[in-house]
Design a protein around this motif. Structure first.
Motif, PDB file in Angstrom:
ATOM      1  N   SER A 168      48.770  50.964  35.610  1.00 36.27           N
ATOM      2  CA  SER A 168      47.108  50.829  35.022  1.00 36.27           C
ATOM      3  C   SER A 168      47.298  52.192  34.266  1.00 36.27           C
ATOM      4  CB  SER A 168      46.503  50.500  35.856  1.00 36.27           C
ATOM      5  OG  SER A 168      45.720  51.597  36.510  1.00 36.27           O
ATOM      6  N   ASP A 222      38.908  57.204  41.921  1.00 36.74           N
ATOM      7  CA  ASP A 222      38.852  55.542  41.513  1.00 36.74           C
ATOM      8  C   ASP A 222      38.920  54.668  42.517  1.00 36.74           C
ATOM      9  OD1 ASP A 222      41.261  56.439  40.682  1.00 36.74           O
ATOM     10  OD2 ASP A 222      41.463  54.721  38.795  1.00 36.74           O
ATOM     11  N   THR A 271      38.639  50.927  42.230  1.00 39.74           N
ATOM     12  CA  THR A 271      39.658  50.345  41.754  1.00 39.74           C
ATOM     13  C   THR A 271      40.702  49.408  42.680  1.00 39.74           C
ATOM     14  OG1 THR A 271      39.078  51.248  39.835  1.00 39.74           O
ATOM     15  CG2 THR A 271      41.444  49.997  40.055  1.00 39.74           C
ATOM     16  N   ILE A 272      41.447  50.631  43.408  1.00 41.67           N
ATOM     17  CA  ILE A 272      42.608  51.287  44.660  1.00 41.67           C
ATOM     18  C   ILE A 272      41.969  49.494  44.962  1.00 41.67           C
ATOM     19  CG2 ILE A 272      44.503  51.546  46.163  1.00 41.67           C
ATOM     20  CD1 ILE A 272      43.938  53.726  44.218  1.00 41.67           C
ATOM     21  N   HIS A 295      42.267  46.165  43.438  1.00 44.19           N
ATOM     22  CA  HIS A 295      43.335  46.026  43.893  1.00 44.19           C
ATOM     23  C   HIS A 295      44.197  45.328  44.770  1.00 44.19           C
ATOM     24  CE1 HIS A 295      43.621  47.161  39.734  1.00 44.19           C
ATOM     25  NE2 HIS A 295      43.474  48.890  39.740  1.00 44.19           N
ATOM     26  N   THR A 320      49.528  48.156  40.956  1.00 38.10           N
ATOM     27  CA  THR A 320      48.789  48.022  39.896  1.00 38.10           C
ATOM     28  C   THR A 320      47.929  48.552  39.622  1.00 38.10           C
ATOM     29  OG1 THR A 320      48.610  45.570  41.099  1.00 38.10           O
ATOM     30  CG2 THR A 320      47.131  45.994  38.702  1.00 38.10           C
ATOM     31  N   TYR A 321      47.641  50.302  40.696  1.00 36.53           N
ATOM     32  CA  TYR A 321      47.047  50.727  39.964  1.00 36.53           C
ATOM     33  C   TYR A 321      48.076  52.168  39.061  1.00 36.53           C
ATOM     34  CZ  TYR A 321      44.916  55.988  40.613  1.00 36.53           C
ATOM     35  OH  TYR A 321      43.955  57.210  40.883  1.00 36.53           O
ATOM     36  N   VAL A 348      42.650  61.424  43.222  1.00 32.85           N
ATOM     37  CA  VAL A 348      42.442  59.398  43.228  1.00 32.85           C
ATOM     38  C   VAL A 348      41.299  59.669  43.484  1.00 32.85           C
ATOM     39  CG1 VAL A 348      42.894  57.683  43.980  1.00 32.85           C
ATOM     40  CG2 VAL A 348      44.682  59.663  44.098  1.00 32.85           C
TER      41      VAL A 348
END
Length: 469
Positions: free
Chosen positions: A290, A448, A451-452, A455, A286-287, A446
């Motif tokens: 995006s 963020d 955000t992971i 997810h 997903t990461y 990396v």
């Protein structure tokens, strides 16, 4: 005279630079007992500092000299400056988890002083909820992640009423026990009598190991060519995670009930570790998607496998790891298919390792990580495809509440090592029936991580739905 250091351990010293610190770490959160506060816990650490008692492992210092022909070895430091190794820090207001993660990220980016034993402990006050945070880092040459976690947990126990417990850097209190059972292996005189036969047997075993290594390596490479699970991979695509990194670090962590992973594993006929890998697979898919950076080929994770025994006499220091390469199935849009791909890959890999001796496991694992190790030692990142895309470790933890002098351990978050070509590391452990995911990254590449983690939360829901929960 220096004690010998294994080639694996010395690699972490040879490959270290300002941009590539080679230490692992842990962040522990303690809730004080009802009759105390964070200041009282800090005072207990101060009392331990005044005792000036340090366990042998924390006295080991890496050195090399003319007599060692320039090779790294271990010396034992007799005078330890605990004021250097154990430090105080305070959080800025408001003193929440965000401020704590920022501080720990900065502390984790700093190199350990090679002129001293390779460890530090930071007592962090100022949390708005009244807890005390303790951040510890230990050089990977001194202990791998499994050994480091075991060392830190050895200072804890399950008794909330016990007091007078030693600090983590002190020798553990010896347990009361009766005499050890008689054993031929443990009797010096018997070992001496058996020495000629044992030496002959050792030589025969070594010759057999070497003779058997060629077909083992051949099978391992053949598995890699055909994309099957094992210690070597030749199919990892290049991703934005596989680039040169800077020395800045970012860290984030989150916990979930371990029971949720257990139920998924049960319904999918998988292991909890399979579920951990599938969660990471979905989160990374997903990461990257995006960012319009998801490769067509599936990502490959390097999964360390501890080769340590369970014996109390087993040494706690150094590195004793094999590895498996796991197809994460990120080319599948369905969470259930990703879990099935992970399960198949890990089952194939474990079957391969079971057919090998420990020496053969180490040899094939060295082959699997060799491209990254060579680049790390050379200080550069070549144009070829990476041997794997991300390191995902699952370190054994505890399933019961743990305490230190009445203070309850409420969180135990692992930190690890990003390297050139591997900008993200994911390490999991368990504490009090909670599974903890700790993400350590190059901040420039990396940044963020929250955000992971989000997810991961979404993927956990998706896996539950996929197995019918």
């Amino acid at each position: 005279m220096l004690l010998p250091m294994s080639p694996t351990d010395s690699m972490f010293l040879l490959g270290e630079s300002r941009e590539h610190p080679m230490h692992v770490g842990a962040l522990a959160l303690f809730t004080p007992p009802d009759d105390g506060d964070a200041a009282d816990l800090s005072a207990l650490f101060e009392d331990a500092l005044a005792q000036d008692v340090v366990a042998p492992l924390f006295r080991k210092m890496a050195r090399r000299s003319v007599t060692s022909l320039g090779q790294w070895g271990w010396d034992v430091e007799t005078e330890i400056d605990l004021g250097h190794h154990v430090r105080r820090d305070a959080l800025p207001r408001p003193g929440g988890m965000a401020e704590l993660m920022v501080l720990v990220s900065r502390l984790h980016a700093n190199l350990l002083d090679r002129g001293r034993p390779l460890w530090e402990m930071h007592l962090i006050e100022g949390l708005d909820d009244g807890r005390l945070a303790v951040y510890v880092k230990i050089h990977h040459a001194l202990a791998d992640g499994t050994a480091a976690m075991k060392l830190l947990r050895s200072a804890l126990n399950q008794n909330p009423d016990e007091r007078g417990m030693p600090a983590p850097w002190e020798p553990p209190v010896a347990a009361t026990a009766g005499p050890r059972p008689a054993s031929n292996d443990g009797a010096p005189g018997t070992r001496l009598l058996q020495l000629p036969g044992a030496a002959s047997s050792t030589v025969r075993n070594a010759v057999g190991e070497i003779a058997g290594l060629v077909p083992v390596l051949t099978r391992t490479v053949n598995h890699a060519v055909h994309g099957r699970g094992g210690p070597v991979s030749l199919t990892a695509p290049h991703t934005l995670l596989n680039v040169p990194i800077s020395g800045a670090r970012d860290f984030a962590a989150r916990t979930w009930p371990l029971e949720r992973l257990r139920m998924i594993a049960k319904h999918a006929d998988s292991t909890i570790n399979d579920v951990v890998l599938a969660l990471c697979s979905g989160a990374l898919r997903t990461y990257l998607h995006s960012l319009d950076a998801l490769p067509t080929d599936p990502l490959v994770a390097m999964v360390p496998v501890s080769l340590r025994g369970q014996s109390e006499s087993e040494p706690e220091s150094g590195n004793r790891l094999g590895l498996l390469m796991c197809n994460l199935g990120t080319h599948h849009a369905d969470a259930g298919q990703r879990l099935a791909t992970v399960r198949t890959s890990m089952n194939e890999g474990k079957a391969t390792l079971r057919s090998m001796s420990q020496m053969q496991v180490l040899a094939t694992s060295a082959l699997g990580v060799a491209p990254l190790a060579m680049e790390m030692l050379a200080g550069r990142r070549g144009p070829w495809r990476p041997p794997f895309n991300v390191v995902i470790s699952n370190v054994a933890g505890t399933l019961t509440p743990q305490y230190w002098n009445g203070a309850r351990l409420d969180g135990f978050y692992p930190l690890s090592i990003p390297t050139d070509g591997q900008a993200l590391n994911i390490t999991c452990t368990s504490t009090d029936d909670q599974v903890v995911f700790g993400l350590t990254s190059c901040r420039r590449t990396v940044s963020d991580l929250a955000t992971i983690l989000d997810h991961l939360d979404t993927e956990l829901d998706a896996l539950e739905h996929a197995v019918g929960l």
